[in-house]
Design a protein around this motif. Structure first.
Motif, PDB file in Angstrom:
ATOM      1  N   LYS A  81       0.903  -1.521   0.110  1.00 55.13           N
ATOM      2  CA  LYS A  81      -0.024   0.472   0.215  1.00 55.13           C
ATOM      3  C   LYS A  81       0.965   1.326   0.006  1.00 55.13           C
ATOM      4  N   ASP A  82       0.377   2.473  -0.477  1.00 54.94           N
ATOM      5  CA  ASP A  82       0.628   3.498  -1.372  1.00 54.94           C
ATOM      6  C   ASP A  82       0.946   4.331   0.580  1.00 54.94           C
ATOM      7  N   ASP A  83       2.000   4.901   1.023  1.00 58.03           N
ATOM      8  CA  ASP A  83       2.124   6.250   1.746  1.00 58.03           C
ATOM      9  C   ASP A  83       1.849   6.591   1.243  1.00 58.03           C
ATOM     10  N   GLY A  84       0.783   7.907   1.464  1.00 57.21           N
ATOM     11  CA  GLY A  84       0.439   9.304   0.923  1.00 57.21           C
ATOM     12  C   GLY A  84       1.126   9.610   1.874  1.00 57.21           C
ATOM     13  N   SER A  85       0.602   9.384   3.682  1.00 55.43           N
ATOM     14  CA  SER A  85       1.410  11.067   4.196  1.00 55.43           C
ATOM     15  C   SER A  85       2.639  10.798   4.801  1.00 55.43           C
ATOM     16  N   ARG A  86       3.757  10.282   3.656  1.00 58.46           N
ATOM     17  CA  ARG A  86       5.456  10.259   3.094  1.00 58.46           C
ATOM     18  C   ARG A  86       5.824  11.256   2.279  1.00 58.46           C
ATOM     19  N   ALA A  87       6.826  11.857   2.561  1.00 59.17           N
ATOM     20  CA  ALA A  87       7.200  12.971   2.070  1.00 59.17           C
ATOM     21  C   ALA A  87       8.392  12.361   2.120  1.00 59.17           C
ATOM     22  N   TYR A  88       8.906  11.895   0.679  1.00 57.99           N
ATOM     23  CA  TYR A  88      10.171  11.268   0.846  1.00 57.99           C
ATOM     24  C   TYR A  88      10.749  12.424  -0.081  1.00 57.99           C
ATOM     25  N   LEU A  89      12.536  11.898   0.323  1.00 59.28           N
ATOM     26  CA  LEU A  89      13.457  13.649   0.187  1.00 59.28           C
ATOM     27  C   LEU A  89      13.952  12.182  -1.594  1.00 59.28           C
ATOM     28  N   HIS A  90      13.583  10.956  -1.251  1.00 59.29           N
ATOM     29  CA  HIS A  90      14.319  10.268  -2.192  1.00 59.29           C
ATOM     30  C   HIS A  90      14.054   8.764  -2.198  1.00 59.29           C
ATOM     31  N   ARG A  91      13.588   8.520  -3.002  1.00 63.49           N
ATOM     32  CA  ARG A  91      13.109   7.008  -2.987  1.00 63.49           C
ATOM     33  C   ARG A  91      13.822   6.225  -3.596  1.00 63.49           C
ATOM     34  N   GLY A  92      14.414   5.273  -3.257  1.00 60.82           N
ATOM     35  CA  GLY A  92      15.379   4.197  -3.652  1.00 60.82           C
ATOM     36  C   GLY A  92      14.332   2.806  -3.952  1.00 60.82           C
ATOM     37  N   ILE A  93      13.662   3.115  -2.783  1.00 64.49           N
ATOM     38  CA  ILE A  93      12.897   1.171  -2.185  1.00 64.49           C
ATOM     39  C   ILE A  93      11.397   1.434  -2.733  1.00 64.49           C
ATOM     40  N   ALA A  94      11.084   0.888  -4.000  1.00 62.11           N
ATOM     41  CA  ALA A  94      10.330   0.644  -4.369  1.00 62.11           C
ATOM     42  C   ALA A  94       8.957   0.275  -3.860  1.00 62.11           C
ATOM     43  N   ALA A  95       7.534   0.337  -3.862  1.00 61.47           N
ATOM     44  CA  ALA A  95       6.622  -0.238  -3.584  1.00 61.47           C
ATOM     45  C   ALA A  95       6.028  -0.637  -4.773  1.00 61.47           C
ATOM     46  N   ARG A  96       6.611  -1.864  -5.026  1.00 57.88           N
ATOM     47  CA  ARG A  96       6.549  -2.490  -6.369  1.00 57.88           C
ATOM     48  C   ARG A  96       5.805  -4.150  -5.816  1.00 57.88           C
ATOM     49  N   GLN A  97       4.416  -3.817  -6.968  1.00 56.24           N
ATOM     50  CA  GLN A  97       3.723  -5.418  -6.312  1.00 56.24           C
ATOM     51  C   GLN A  97       4.159  -6.695  -7.282  1.00 56.24           C
ATOM     52  N   PHE A  98       3.928  -7.388  -7.374  1.00 57.09           N
ATOM     53  CA  PHE A  98       4.744  -8.607  -7.597  1.00 57.09           C
ATOM     54  C   PHE A  98       4.364  -9.708  -7.911  1.00 57.09           C
ATOM     55  N   LEU A  99       3.689 -10.850  -8.879  1.00 52.62           N
ATOM     56  CA  LEU A  99       2.702 -12.027  -9.097  1.00 52.62           C
ATOM     57  C   LEU A  99       3.856 -13.322 -10.089  1.00 52.62           C
ATOM     58  N   LYS A 100       4.369 -14.321  -8.407  1.00 52.68           N
ATOM     59  CA  LYS A 100       4.984 -14.979  -8.519  1.00 52.68           C
ATOM     60  C   LYS A 100       4.466 -16.706  -8.789  1.00 52.68           C
ATOM     61  N   THR A 101       4.847 -17.531  -9.362  1.00 50.00           N
ATOM     62  CA  THR A 101       3.712 -18.884 -10.217  1.00 50.00           C
ATOM     63  C   THR A 101       5.219 -19.806 -10.147  1.00 50.00           C
ATOM     64  N   PHE A 102       4.850 -20.727  -9.014  1.00 45.88           N
ATOM     65  CA  PHE A 102       5.078 -22.181  -9.050  1.00 45.88           C
ATOM     66  C   PHE A 102       4.173 -23.120  -9.753  1.00 45.88           C
ATOM     67  N   VAL A 103       4.698 -24.397 -10.594  1.00 44.49           N
ATOM     68  CA  VAL A 103       3.842 -25.269 -11.422  1.00 44.49           C
ATOM     69  C   VAL A 103       4.565 -25.948 -10.194  1.00 44.49           C
ATOM     70  N   LEU A 104       3.176 -26.731  -9.467  1.00 43.01           N
ATOM     71  CA  LEU A 104       3.501 -27.909  -8.885  1.00 43.01           C
ATOM     72  C   LEU A 104       3.026 -29.685  -9.039  1.00 43.01           C
ATOM     73  N   ALA A 105       4.672 -30.419  -8.943  1.00 43.21           N
ATOM     74  CA  ALA A 105       4.323 -32.079  -9.810  1.00 43.21           C
ATOM     75  C   ALA A 105       2.347 -32.434  -8.995  1.00 43.21           C
ATOM     76  N   ASP A 106       2.423 -33.276  -9.811  1.00 42.50           N
ATOM     77  CA  ASP A 106       1.091 -34.353  -8.959  1.00 42.50           C
ATOM     78  C   ASP A 106       1.495 -33.949  -8.098  1.00 42.50           C
ATOM     79  N   GLY A 107       0.662 -35.054  -6.158  1.00 45.12           N
ATOM     80  CA  GLY A 107       1.476 -35.161  -4.901  1.00 45.12           C
ATOM     81  C   GLY A 107       2.052 -34.360  -4.697  1.00 45.12           C
ATOM     82  N   ILE A 108       2.654 -32.676  -4.702  1.00 47.33           N
ATOM     83  CA  ILE A 108       2.970 -32.165  -3.962  1.00 47.33           C
ATOM     84  C   ILE A 108       2.224 -31.414  -3.856  1.00 47.33           C
ATOM     85  N   GLU A 109       1.853 -30.981  -2.151  1.00 50.79           N
ATOM     86  CA  GLU A 109       0.453 -30.255  -1.563  1.00 50.79           C
ATOM     87  C   GLU A 109       1.576 -29.002  -0.189  1.00 50.79           C
ATOM     88  N   VAL A 110       1.389 -27.619  -0.693  1.00 53.86           N
ATOM     89  CA  VAL A 110       1.447 -26.800   0.224  1.00 53.86           C
ATOM     90  C   VAL A 110       1.462 -27.079   1.759  1.00 53.86           C
TER      91      VAL A 110
END
Length: 143
Positions: A81-110
Protein backbone atom coordinates in the motif's frame (compact mmCIF):
# COMPACT_ATOMS: atom_id res chain seq x y z
CA UNK A 1 -1.00 -20.21 -39.85
CA UNK A 2 -1.44 -22.97 -37.30
CA UNK A 3 1.30 -23.90 -34.90
CA UNK A 4 2.62 -27.46 -34.80
CA UNK A 5 4.03 -28.64 -31.48
CA UNK A 6 5.34 -31.77 -29.88
CA UNK A 7 2.05 -32.09 -27.99
CA UNK A 8 0.01 -32.37 -31.21
CA UNK A 9 1.01 -36.04 -31.52
CA UNK A 10 -1.99 -38.40 -31.42
CA UNK A 11 -0.12 -40.49 -28.83
CA UNK A 12 -0.10 -37.63 -26.29
CA UNK A 13 -3.78 -37.40 -25.37
CA UNK A 14 -4.88 -34.73 -22.92
CA UNK A 15 -1.60 -32.84 -22.66
CA UNK A 16 -3.02 -29.51 -23.90
CA UNK A 17 -2.80 -28.05 -20.38
CA UNK A 18 0.90 -28.89 -20.19
CA UNK A 19 1.55 -27.12 -23.47
CA UNK A 20 -0.22 -23.97 -22.23
CA UNK A 21 1.72 -24.22 -18.97
CA UNK A 22 5.05 -24.40 -20.78
CA UNK A 23 4.11 -21.37 -22.88
CA UNK A 24 3.23 -19.43 -19.73
CA UNK A 25 6.47 -20.46 -18.02
CA UNK A 26 8.50 -19.25 -20.98
CA UNK A 27 6.90 -15.83 -20.75
CA UNK A 28 7.32 -15.38 -16.97
CA UNK A 29 10.77 -16.96 -16.57
CA UNK A 30 12.54 -13.66 -17.32
CA UNK A 31 11.03 -11.82 -14.33
CA UNK A 32 13.49 -12.17 -11.47
CA UNK A 33 11.56 -10.21 -8.85
CA UNK A 34 11.38 -11.15 -6.08
CA UNK A 35 14.45 -13.36 -5.90
CA UNK A 36 13.83 -16.81 -4.46
CA UNK A 37 15.50 -20.05 -3.41
CA UNK A 38 14.18 -23.59 -3.62
CA UNK A 39 15.76 -26.05 -1.23
CA UNK A 40 15.34 -29.70 -0.38
CA UNK A 41 15.03 -30.20 3.35
CA UNK A 42 16.12 -33.32 5.15
CA UNK A 43 13.82 -36.22 4.40
CA UNK A 44 11.71 -37.81 7.09
CA UNK A 45 11.53 -41.52 7.66
CA UNK A 46 8.10 -41.66 5.98
CA UNK A 47 9.74 -41.54 2.51
CA UNK A 48 8.24 -38.12 1.75
CA UNK A 49 10.24 -35.30 0.25
CA UNK A 50 10.16 -31.88 1.95
CA UNK A 51 10.86 -28.70 -0.02
CA UNK A 52 10.94 -25.02 0.86
CA UNK A 53 10.57 -22.03 -1.42
CA UNK A 54 11.96 -18.86 0.16
CA UNK A 55 11.21 -15.47 -1.39
CA UNK A 56 12.97 -12.23 -0.45
CA UNK A 57 10.03 -9.90 0.24
CA UNK A 58 11.66 -7.18 2.33
CA UNK A 59 9.29 -4.29 2.99
CA UNK A 60 6.13 -6.40 2.66
CA UNK A 61 3.93 -7.04 5.66
CA UNK A 62 1.93 -10.20 6.20
CA UNK A 63 -1.27 -8.44 5.15
CA UNK A 64 0.36 -7.37 1.85
CA UNK A 65 1.22 -10.94 0.80
CA UNK A 66 -1.05 -13.69 -0.47
CA UNK A 67 -0.15 -17.36 -0.98
CA UNK A 68 -2.65 -19.52 -2.88
CA UNK A 69 -2.82 -22.84 -4.68
CA UNK A 70 -4.70 -22.46 -7.96
CA UNK A 71 -5.19 -25.77 -9.74
CA UNK A 72 -1.62 -27.13 -10.01
CA UNK A 73 0.19 -23.86 -9.33
CA UNK A 74 1.49 -22.13 -6.23
CA UNK A 75 0.76 -18.41 -6.67
CA UNK A 76 2.44 -15.79 -4.47
CA UNK A 77 1.23 -12.20 -4.76
CA UNK A 78 2.58 -9.10 -3.12
CA UNK A 79 1.02 -5.66 -3.17
CA UNK A 80 2.27 -2.83 -0.98
CA UNK A 81 0.00 0.00 0.00
CA UNK A 82 1.37 3.39 -0.94
CA UNK A 83 1.65 5.57 2.17
CA UNK A 84 0.62 9.02 0.95
CA UNK A 85 1.37 10.63 4.31
CA UNK A 86 5.14 10.35 3.75
CA UNK A 87 7.14 13.00 1.92
CA UNK A 88 10.21 11.31 0.44
CA UNK A 89 13.35 13.30 -0.33
CA UNK A 90 14.70 10.21 -2.09
CA UNK A 91 12.79 7.02 -2.80
CA UNK A 92 15.12 4.14 -3.67
CA UNK A 93 12.93 1.39 -2.25
CA UNK A 94 10.09 0.93 -4.67
CA UNK A 95 6.62 -0.09 -3.55
CA UNK A 96 6.49 -2.75 -6.22
CA UNK A 97 3.83 -5.40 -6.59
CA UNK A 98 4.61 -8.87 -7.88
CA UNK A 99 3.07 -12.14 -8.95
CA UNK A 100 5.21 -15.26 -8.79
CA UNK A 101 3.93 -18.68 -9.88
CA UNK A 102 5.44 -22.11 -9.34
CA UNK A 103 4.09 -25.19 -11.09
CA UNK A 104 3.38 -28.03 -8.67
CA UNK A 105 3.84 -31.60 -9.80
CA UNK A 106 1.21 -34.19 -8.97
CA UNK A 107 1.39 -35.21 -5.34
CA UNK A 108 2.98 -31.99 -4.04
CA UNK A 109 1.08 -30.34 -1.20
CA UNK A 110 1.60 -26.89 0.31
CA UNK A 111 1.97 -27.36 4.06
CA UNK A 112 2.13 -23.72 5.12
CA UNK A 113 3.89 -20.36 4.85
CA UNK A 114 5.73 -18.11 7.29
CA UNK A 115 7.22 -14.62 7.15
CA UNK A 116 10.34 -13.76 9.14
CA UNK A 117 12.90 -10.98 8.66
CA UNK A 118 11.65 -10.14 5.17
CA UNK A 119 11.80 -13.75 3.98
CA UNK A 120 8.61 -15.61 3.02
CA UNK A 121 9.04 -19.38 3.38
CA UNK A 122 6.53 -21.73 1.76
CA UNK A 123 6.85 -25.36 2.85
CA UNK A 124 5.90 -28.17 0.49
CA UNK A 125 5.81 -31.94 0.80
CA UNK A 126 5.74 -34.69 -1.78
CA UNK A 127 4.47 -37.89 -0.28
CA UNK A 128 5.49 -41.24 -1.66
CA UNK A 129 2.70 -42.28 -3.99
CA UNK A 130 1.56 -45.80 -4.55
CA UNK A 131 1.97 -47.21 -8.03
CA UNK A 132 -1.41 -47.46 -9.70
CA UNK A 133 -2.03 -50.52 -11.82
CA UNK A 134 -5.55 -51.06 -13.08
CA UNK A 135 -6.69 -53.99 -15.17
CA UNK A 136 -9.42 -53.17 -17.66
CA UNK A 137 -11.99 -55.89 -18.40
CA UNK A 138 -12.46 -56.64 -22.07
CA UNK A 139 -16.09 -57.12 -23.10
CA UNK A 140 -17.53 -58.71 -26.21
CA UNK A 141 -18.70 -56.30 -28.91
CA UNK A 142 -18.78 -52.50 -28.76
CA UNK A 143 -20.80 -50.92 -26.15
Amino acid sequence: MSRVSLFSSPLLLGFDDIERLLDRLGKTASDGYPPYNIERLTADTDASQHLRITLAVAGFGRDELQVQVEENQLVVRGKQKDDGSRAYLHRGIAARQFLKTFVLADGIEVMGASLEHGMLAVDLVRRQQEKLVKTIDIREGRG
